[in-house]
Design a protein around this motif. Sequence first.
Motif, mmCIF file in Angstrom:
data_model
loop_
_atom_site.group_PDB
_atom_site.id
_atom_site.type_symbol
_atom_site.label_atom_id
_atom_site.label_comp_id
_atom_site.label_asym_id
_atom_site.label_seq_id
_atom_site.Cartn_x
_atom_site.Cartn_y
_atom_site.Cartn_z
ATOM 1 N N ALA A 1 -5.489 33.604 47.704
ATOM 2 C CA ALA A 1 -4.896 33.664 46.638
ATOM 3 C C ALA A 1 -4.142 34.707 46.610
ATOM 4 O O ALA A 1 -2.894 35.133 45.862
ATOM 5 C CB ALA A 1 -6.052 33.559 45.424
ATOM 6 N N ARG A 2 -4.605 36.025 47.344
ATOM 7 C CA ARG A 2 -3.742 37.134 46.763
ATOM 8 C C ARG A 2 -3.032 37.882 47.999
ATOM 9 O O ARG A 2 -2.616 38.986 48.007
ATOM 10 C CB ARG A 2 -4.818 38.485 46.465
ATOM 11 N N ARG A 3 -3.218 37.263 49.332
ATOM 12 C CA ARG A 3 -2.467 37.801 50.543
ATOM 13 C C ARG A 3 -0.755 38.187 50.194
ATOM 14 O O ARG A 3 -0.353 39.223 50.684
ATOM 15 C CB ARG A 3 -2.779 36.990 51.637
ATOM 16 N N ASP A 4 -0.235 37.099 49.380
ATOM 17 C CA ASP A 4 1.291 37.267 49.498
ATOM 18 C C ASP A 4 1.498 38.265 48.357
ATOM 19 O O ASP A 4 2.475 39.134 48.228
ATOM 20 C CB ASP A 4 1.765 35.791 48.901
ATOM 21 N N VAL A 5 0.618 38.347 47.379
ATOM 22 C CA VAL A 5 0.587 39.346 46.364
ATOM 23 C C VAL A 5 0.577 40.789 47.011
ATOM 24 O O VAL A 5 1.385 41.727 46.572
ATOM 25 C CB VAL A 5 -0.495 39.337 45.188
#
Lengths: 160, 395
Positions: A10-14
């Motif tokens: 969920a957060r790697r690209d963020v």
Amino acid sequence: MDDFAEIFDARRDVAFRAVLAAVGDRPAVEDAVAEAFARAYQRWPSLREHPHPLAWVIKVALNIARSGWRRRRREFLTPDPAPGPTGPDEGPPDDRVAEALKALPRRQREVVALRILADLSAEETGRLLGIATATVHVHLHRALQSLREALSTVEAEAEC
Amino acid sequence: MLTEDDLNTLIRREYADAELPAILAQVELRGRRRRRRVRTVLSVSVALLVLTVATSAVVAADRIQQARQVAALDRACRSAYAGERARLHMSGLPDGVGRPLLELRSGEATFRMYSTAPPGHLQIVFDCVRLADGSVSGRITYSPGDTRPLTGLSIAYEDYLPDGSKAIVIRARDPKDQVTVAGTRPEVVSASAGGFTVLWGPANALNAEDVRAGGKSLDHDEITLTGSFQEAAFDAYCRRSLPARAEPFWTALTLRTSPFEAKNVYRSRTVFSVCTWEMADDDIRVRRNWFGPSIKSSVSGPTDGSELEMGVAQGGNRMIDDAWWWIGVAPLDAEDVHLHLADGRVVQAQVSGGMYAALIPAFDESQGPPPKIVITTPTTVYTSTGKGFHPTPRR
């Protein structure tokens, strides 16, 4: 470790976008964010209790990406046998927004990255960067002012 | 005129396509590799060609006395195994090791090797030595039994024994592989059984570099260390890892803060090296170390060969807990080093041989490097400010 997978997916690209905006060196940031997630995985049993694991990952990635001593050390270290694959675009974003961001002082760039791209609160951003919440507001205000001027100048030149 | 919302949208749009190329499996693999840089691999069902069988045959005239000695050695080795088993960070080891796979004798001394593969795909090698003075010691190493390396050796390790002798235990991957030694000396004895070959002799007569097995010499990459920590074998391994330079290295620090971690710091004029042996949990859920010790070595220093300066340092977390090592260069006459951490703690470092090392418990590495370091010599106090060290006269 299933919840680590959820956080990662969920957060790697963020995390990547925020650190990329703050640091700008895409290959170094890819490595730093992957390494930060690897460290988070390694200590996930304790880190899962952290109030904001994404902030932890971003901070570790920022430390890795901008730390001169680590880069110097890497030149000597046994090569990591499994570096992550690199994307087709090896360079930093090069259009006017990215250029304007790159021109900002480091701290302002970091505040923009964390507040706008990572969507962290001013309090969380301040804790992560080790500065007061009020200082976060000041940096963000100045950064946006500089970006507004830079982008307006570009627009004006384009119109001429 | 761009509004704040316009700018936010522009920035988000600028990075909307940026994606981290690493996938979950790669990150997890990297995380595990941080725990395990070097693994002991074992378990290939092979048969090695015997190099030499120069075992000294001891014919005892008194069979009863001999039987008593054998029984006493059996008991001593079982006891040594139980002791090592209790020390290791591993809960899946069998209660006993059964019958020895091979035995070597040299004068009054006896070397035995046991190998067992209990349920759970774990394969164990245990060697036990009774020296001429009657002392008995043992070493365990182990790894998953279904791990099959693609090339070379499935196991190769050295025992440095208290009487100055050394044993090399080898198991090659391919049954056709031969074990050979360049310039074999008569005081080196050897035996093979069950796919293993053991060479044993005076340490100065048996060099791993002279041994070839599986088409390879036993160079640094092939040799591993036993799960039972051995001081001399660790030092030998670390010294093989040092950069090949003409300048001398000295052992600046030997750091022993846990039964599950050993760290040696070596220094020369231009670089320093940190060598680490750790028995960390491979599976933290059940607190088991499946693969034996993790061994790693890293070197730091300026790339242009210039002299080491204060400020060159490296940090890294321990695998066995959340403590953090910070290791750096100090003047050769440094007496005292204190690290001031971002969280307010002040940690005193060990100092010796032109290096300092501090173990910081419960360290959150998002803090980054220590923002302030104070190094004291007999005449000067050096204080780091993040951009180098500033000297002031010591009062």
